[in-house]
Scaffold this active site. Structure first.
Site, mmCIF file in Angstrom:
data_model
loop_
_atom_site.group_PDB
_atom_site.id
_atom_site.type_symbol
_atom_site.label_atom_id
_atom_site.label_comp_id
_atom_site.label_asym_id
_atom_site.label_seq_id
_atom_site.Cartn_x
_atom_site.Cartn_y
_atom_site.Cartn_z
ATOM 1 N N ARG A 56 -9.931 -12.130 -2.695
ATOM 2 C CA ARG A 56 -9.873 -11.168 -1.592
ATOM 3 C C ARG A 56 -10.051 -9.724 -2.027
ATOM 4 O O ARG A 56 -10.819 -8.972 -1.423
ATOM 5 C CB ARG A 56 -8.520 -11.240 -0.871
ATOM 6 C CG ARG A 56 -8.406 -12.301 0.162
ATOM 7 C CD ARG A 56 -6.992 -12.811 0.185
ATOM 8 N NE ARG A 56 -6.749 -13.481 -1.076
ATOM 9 C CZ ARG A 56 -7.077 -14.749 -1.310
ATOM 10 N NH1 ARG A 56 -7.583 -15.474 -0.357
ATOM 11 N NH2 ARG A 56 -6.897 -15.303 -2.499
ATOM 12 N N THR A 57 -9.311 -9.323 -3.056
ATOM 13 C CA THR A 57 -9.303 -7.899 -3.394
ATOM 14 C C THR A 57 -10.697 -7.460 -3.828
ATOM 15 O O THR A 57 -11.236 -6.455 -3.345
ATOM 16 C CB THR A 57 -8.268 -7.625 -4.498
ATOM 17 O OG1 THR A 57 -7.031 -8.209 -4.103
ATOM 18 C CG2 THR A 57 -8.085 -6.140 -4.732
ATOM 19 N N LYS A 85 -15.419 -8.454 -27.580
ATOM 20 C CA LYS A 85 -15.771 -8.111 -28.976
ATOM 21 C C LYS A 85 -14.770 -7.134 -29.561
ATOM 22 O O LYS A 85 -14.944 -6.653 -30.677
ATOM 23 C CB LYS A 85 -17.160 -7.456 -29.020
ATOM 24 C CG LYS A 85 -18.279 -8.294 -28.465
ATOM 25 C CD LYS A 85 -19.578 -7.470 -28.518
ATOM 26 C CE LYS A 85 -20.574 -7.957 -27.500
ATOM 27 N NZ LYS A 85 -21.633 -6.963 -27.251
ATOM 28 N N ARG A 106 -8.625 -4.309 -11.713
ATOM 29 C CA ARG A 106 -7.455 -5.205 -11.806
ATOM 30 C C ARG A 106 -7.274 -5.552 -13.281
ATOM 31 O O ARG A 106 -8.238 -5.914 -13.961
ATOM 32 C CB ARG A 106 -7.665 -6.480 -10.998
ATOM 33 C CG ARG A 106 -6.586 -7.521 -11.273
ATOM 34 C CD ARG A 106 -6.627 -8.671 -10.310
ATOM 35 N NE ARG A 106 -6.214 -8.238 -8.987
ATOM 36 C CZ ARG A 106 -6.061 -9.080 -7.945
ATOM 37 N NH1 ARG A 106 -6.277 -10.372 -8.100
ATOM 38 N NH2 ARG A 106 -5.679 -8.628 -6.778
ATOM 39 N N HIS A 134 0.411 -3.208 -6.453
ATOM 40 C CA HIS A 134 -0.857 -3.602 -5.814
ATOM 41 C C HIS A 134 -1.008 -2.719 -4.568
ATOM 42 O O HIS A 134 -0.879 -3.166 -3.436
ATOM 43 C CB HIS A 134 -0.782 -5.087 -5.446
ATOM 44 C CG HIS A 134 -2.100 -5.733 -5.144
ATOM 45 N ND1 HIS A 134 -3.256 -5.025 -4.890
ATOM 46 C CD2 HIS A 134 -2.438 -7.051 -5.041
ATOM 47 C CE1 HIS A 134 -4.242 -5.878 -4.654
ATOM 48 N NE2 HIS A 134 -3.769 -7.109 -4.742
HETATM 49 N N1 CP Z 1 -4.043 -10.682 -2.300
HETATM 50 C C1 CP Z 1 -4.768 -10.707 -3.429
HETATM 51 O O1 CP Z 1 -4.604 -9.883 -4.322
HETATM 52 O O2 CP Z 1 -5.668 -11.737 -3.496
HETATM 53 P P1 CP Z 1 -6.707 -11.962 -4.667
HETATM 54 O O3 CP Z 1 -5.910 -12.267 -5.922
HETATM 55 O O4 CP Z 1 -7.573 -13.115 -4.243
HETATM 56 O O5 CP Z 1 -7.482 -10.688 -4.847
#
Ligand code: CP
Length: 318
Positions: A56-57, A85, A106, A134
């Site tokens: 999603r993110t 590497k 991320r 998050h």
């Molecule tokens: N909610 C969320 O962070 O989903 P993903 O890990 O799929 O990005």
């Protein structure tokens, strides 16, 4: 070469956002829900660096960038990059800053986004750093709560499941400090809300009650029921994961006594903490919640580049 921004517009944590700023970003998200396709980021490049898996993110940030006219570069698997590497995070960030106007990142290390924001000459958007924060998820969670409850004020919010490793619940509770919530933390002892966040609640006069029971009576007063997955990837002892993974499972029978305005949120992915019969309930909101991610993330991408709500409102080009 770009120089480090004097006004660092990165989104690293929601903890720095004032109430006014949160409400402002929600207004901007509302504008994007009315009209998602615009050219506000034409000629910009957005980099999405995902050192951990995501559906999603990443896809909603990339959709947001595309719908705003930007181009997207990035990776979904660090093994295919030079970090395999031995290239450091610092060098990776400095390199990508040469190519992109924003970096959405991320990373599995807590604090990685903060570090990146301190060295990068372009804004960093934290798309999740370990078990820490998050913030973009929080913006879509707040937008979802606002849309379904008509307010963010004075709500009973039940956080259920992995409150130790769940970064979404950590960010959400920080953001809600402005809105006088009553939190209920429902978690097995091994996964209870960490002390640092309970201390944060005390320092900000956020009311909370801890439970280990998850029954229809426990959730009868909930306005928001925020389910979470037990985060297998954060456990060092997989036996412990096996012991706790199925502690709380929401099924439709448990919704019988709940309030009419209750909405069930989940940042997703779900494993088995919500049974599929719940999907049919009008109180299930997790798929719409994920859709709201597009609008919230369009607002975030514009905001970190200094595009204002007035400019969004004034934009009439498709
Ligand atoms: N909610 C969320 O962070 O989903 P993903 O890990 O799929 O990005």
């Amino acid at each position: 070469m770009k120089t480090v921004n004097m006004e660092n517009r990165s989104l690293v944590t929601i903890a720095n956002h004032s109430k006014e700023r949160i409400l402002y970003l929600l207004e901007m998200a509302k504008e994007f829900e009315k009209k998602p396709n615009r050219r506000l980021l034409a000629e910009k490049v957005v980099a999405t660096l995902f050192f951990e898996p995501s559906t999603r993110t990443r896809l909603s940030f990339e959709t947001a960038a595309n719908r705003l006219g930007a181009r997207v570069i990035g990776f979904t698997d660090p093994k295919v990059t030079s970090s395999s590497k031995g290239e450091t995070l610092k060098d990776t960030i400095m390199m990508v800053s040469n190519y992109a106007d924003i970096i959405v990142m991320r990373h599995y290390l807590e604090g990685a986004a903060r570090y990146a924001s301190e060295i990068a000459p372009v804004p960093i958007v934290n798309a999740g750093d370990g078990a820490n924060q998050h913030p973009s998820q929080t913006m879509l969670d707040l937008y979802s709560i606002y849309k379904t409850q008509g307010t963010l004020e004075n709500l009973n919010i039940y956080l259920v499941g992995d409150l130790k490793y769940g970064r979404t619940v950590h960010s959400l509770l920080m953001a809600m400090r402005h809105f006088n919530p009553t939190f209920h933390f429902i978690a097995p002892t091994e996964l209870k809300m960490p002390e640092e966040y309970k201390l944060y609640c005390k320092e900000h006069s956020i009311k909370y009650i801890e439970h280990t029971d998850f029954t229809e009576d426990t959730i009868a007063d909930a306005d928001i029921l925020y389910m979470t997955r037990v985060q297998r990837e954060r456990f060092t002892d997989l036996m412990e994961y096996e012991r706790v993974k199925d502690t709380y499972i929401l099924n439709s029978r448990m919704l019988e006594k709940t309030r009419p305005n209750l909405r069930i949120l989940h940042p997703l992915p779900r494993v088995n903490e919500i049974t599929y019969d719940v999907d049919e309930s009008p109180k299930a909101y997790y798929f719409q919640q994920a859709q709201n991610g597009l609008y919230a993330r369009e607002a975030i991408l514009c905001d970190v580049l200094g595009i204002t709500l007035d400019e969004v409102r004034a934009d009439t080009n498709r």
